[in-house]
Design a protein around this motif. Structure first.
Motif, PDB file in Angstrom:
ATOM      1  N   GLY A 168      39.887  50.559  37.601  1.00 15.10           N
ATOM      2  CA  GLY A 168      41.246  51.026  37.343  1.00 15.10           C
ATOM      3  C   GLY A 168      41.262  52.432  36.784  1.00 15.10           C
ATOM      4  O   GLY A 168      42.028  52.751  35.880  1.00 15.10           O
TER       5      GLY A 168
ATOM      6  N   SER B 295      37.064  50.563  43.173  1.00 15.32           N
ATOM      7  CA  SER B 295      36.918  49.407  44.063  1.00 15.32           C
ATOM      8  C   SER B 295      36.426  49.879  45.432  1.00 15.32           C
ATOM      9  O   SER B 295      35.558  49.249  46.044  1.00 15.32           O
ATOM     10  CB  SER B 295      38.223  48.622  44.185  1.00 15.32           C
ATOM     11  OG  SER B 295      39.301  49.482  44.420  1.00 15.32           O
TER      12      SER B 295
ATOM     13  N   THR C 211      45.772  49.911  40.124  1.00 16.68           N
ATOM     14  CA  THR C 211      46.336  50.585  41.307  1.00 16.68           C
ATOM     15  C   THR C 211      47.532  49.798  41.838  1.00 16.68           C
ATOM     16  O   THR C 211      48.556  50.389  42.191  1.00 16.68           O
ATOM     17  CB  THR C 211      45.257  50.717  42.413  1.00 16.68           C
ATOM     18  OG1 THR C 211      44.124  51.372  41.853  1.00 16.68           O
ATOM     19  CG2 THR C 211      45.761  51.511  43.597  1.00 16.68           C
TER      20      THR C 211
HETATM   21  N1  LIG Z   1      33.292  45.609  42.358  1.00 22.93           N
HETATM   22  C1  LIG Z   1      34.505  45.857  41.869  1.00 22.93           C
HETATM   23  N2  LIG Z   1      34.843  47.119  41.518  1.00 22.93           N
HETATM   24  C2  LIG Z   1      36.067  47.377  41.000  1.00 22.93           C
HETATM   25  N3  LIG Z   1      37.019  46.462  40.824  1.00 22.93           N
HETATM   26  C3  LIG Z   1      36.738  45.183  41.161  1.00 22.93           C
HETATM   27  C4  LIG Z   1      35.474  44.839  41.703  1.00 22.93           C
HETATM   28  N4  LIG Z   1      35.485  43.529  41.969  1.00 22.93           N
HETATM   29  C5  LIG Z   1      36.685  43.055  41.601  1.00 22.93           C
HETATM   30  N5  LIG Z   1      37.456  44.031  41.093  1.00 22.93           N
HETATM   31  C6  LIG Z   1      38.821  43.859  40.582  1.00 22.93           C
HETATM   32  O1  LIG Z   1      39.680  44.632  41.419  1.00 22.93           O
HETATM   33  C7  LIG Z   1      40.681  45.281  40.665  1.00 22.93           C
HETATM   34  C8  LIG Z   1      40.493  46.780  40.874  1.00 22.93           C
HETATM   35  O2  LIG Z   1      41.557  47.428  40.339  1.00 22.93           O
HETATM   36  P1  LIG Z   1      42.033  48.849  40.827  1.00 22.93           P
HETATM   37  O3  LIG Z   1      43.088  49.247  39.900  1.00 22.93           O
HETATM   38  O4  LIG Z   1      42.362  48.839  42.275  1.00 22.93           O
HETATM   39  O5  LIG Z   1      40.708  49.698  40.581  1.00 22.93           O
HETATM   40  P2  LIG Z   1      40.360  51.113  41.123  1.00 22.93           P
HETATM   41  O6  LIG Z   1      41.618  51.908  41.131  1.00 22.93           O
HETATM   42  O7  LIG Z   1      39.407  51.644  40.123  1.00 22.93           O
HETATM   43  O8  LIG Z   1      39.779  50.949  42.470  1.00 22.93           O
HETATM   44  C9  LIG Z   1      40.478  44.853  39.227  1.00 22.93           C
HETATM   45  O9  LIG Z   1      41.303  43.750  38.962  1.00 22.93           O
HETATM   46  C10 LIG Z   1      39.012  44.411  39.185  1.00 22.93           C
HETATM   47  O10 LIG Z   1      38.730  43.418  38.229  1.00 22.93           O
END
Ligand SMILES: Nc1ncnc2c1ncn2[C@@H]1O[C@H](COP(=O)(O)OP(=O)(O)O)[C@@H](O)[C@H]1O
Ligand SMILES: N[C@@H](CCOP(=O)(O)O)C(=O)O
Length: 318
Positions: free
Chosen positions: A99, A105, A190
């Motif tokens: 996040g 992700s 996100t």
């Molecule tokens: N390998 C991973 N890396 C990042 N987030 C993950 C992963 N596996 C599961 N998640 C979950 O996916 C969501 C990612 O959130 P998001 O806000 O989209 O992150 P980002 O913006 O950093 O990509 C969170 O709820 C997190 O716990």
């Protein structure tokens, strides 16, 4: 056999291109700013473990890790082609905060699928792999957007096309630009940062968005650095998201006084980026952000260039 994939952090949107522009990042000091995934032979069908600075922030159950969904998605894609997934174990080295606005992700998804694909002798071609990466990113953020997965996988500054079988293409970048990228240490989901955006926009905002994005792409292709940087403004997300980021306006003001070309929210935030051409100014900006924008021990700041390579595969283990 053991395969390791490194997938760099990325700036989604790059201010002017909501959901359609994304840049991969490489710190100039050679620091690792991206997740790594190892895939190796195993004596059971599947195992997943996690390590790395931000591993403790991942969901506790392996089945809730997006890397597990990558494994399932990749196995299904092989099955459609009459192939089977091999028995394997995966290790995720979680180096990017969750996040964060750094495409965390996306980095896990791209590293996982690139490693799985290399492990299976590139059974999917680049476009098939990228489509699957976008699908998995959509599972997490609530809607498919390629502005993190495409630069993370392919490198450079990518413009999403999503027409005529073309997902994205790279556009030229300015070699002299430094991208100071600072994560303050707090988290913004996100999916939530997308949910607060309006469902519809005024006609004047649509015209401004289209005009500036076209002008940025034109200026990038014709080498007009000043015009390109002047276009790095956002009418789609920043007006609604900036309130989620403490001190965002102070950063913008300080950056403008310090010779910045542009300041913006990286992806859905809270990471911010400041584009500059002078290396010493960029290093001073990093010091200022570390002292004034970072809120806790999870935060960090890097002076970056655009990562042109994207995902890298190596043979050695983690
Ligand atoms: N390998 C991973 N890396 C990042 N987030 C993950 C992963 N596996 C599961 N998640 C979950 O996916 C969501 C990612 O959130 P998001 O806000 O989209 O992150 P980002 O913006 O950093 O990509 C969170 O709820 C997190 O716990
Ligand atoms: N275009 C997306 C980009 C999200 O990037 P992330 O790094 O915050 O996941 C958006 O702005 O919602």
């Amino acid at each position: 056999m053991t395969v390791v994939a490194y997938a760099p952090a990325s700036i989604g949107n790059v201010s002017v291109g909501f959901d359609v522009l994304g840049a991969a990042l490489a710190p100039i000091d050679g620091a690792l700013l991206g997740d790594r995934v190892e895939v190796a032979d195993h004596d059971a069908p599947f195992a997943l473990s996690c390590q790395g600075r931000f591993a403790h922030k991942l969901p506790a159950e392996a089945e809730k890790n997006i890397v597990y969904d990558c494994y399932l998605g990749y196995a299904a894609a092989l099955k459609k082609r009459g192939l089977s997934i091999k028995p394997l174990r995966m290790v995720l080295e979680k180096n990017l905060p969750i996040g964060s606005g750094l495409g965390s992700s996306a980095s896990s998804i791209v590293a996982a699928l690139a490693a799985l694909n290399a492990f299976h002798d590139y059974a999917l071609d680049q476009t098939e792999a990228l489509l699957l990466m976008g699908e998995l990113e959509g599972q997490i953020s609530g809607s498919v957007h390629y502005d993190n997965v495409a630069p993370c996988y392919l490198g450079g500054l990518q413009l999403m096309i999503e027409e005529e079988g073309v997902i994205s293409q790279s556009i030229p970048t300015f070699d002299s630009w430094y991208w100071v990228s600072c994560y303050p240490g707090i988290s913004i989901s996100t999916a939530e940062a997308r949910a607060i955006l309006p469902a519809q926009y005024r006609r004047s905002d649509c015209l401004t968005y289209g005009r500036r994005l076209a002008a940025f792409v034109h200026a990038s292709h014709t080498g007009q650095e000043k015009l390109a940087s002047a276009m790095l403004k956002d009418v789609i997300a920043e007006p609604y998201r900036q309130a989620l980021i403490p001190k965002f306006n102070e950063v913008r003001q300080h950056a403008a006084m310090s010779g910045a070309l542009a300041t913006g929210i990286s992806g859905s935030g809270p990471t911010v980026f400041v584009a500059m051409t002078d290396k010493q100014q960029a290093l001073r900006m990093k010091d200022w952000l570390e002292a004034n924008f970072i809120q806790n021990e999870d935060g960090f700041c890097h002076v970056c260039k655009i990562d042109r390579q994207g995902t890298q595969i190596t043979g050695q283990g983690l």
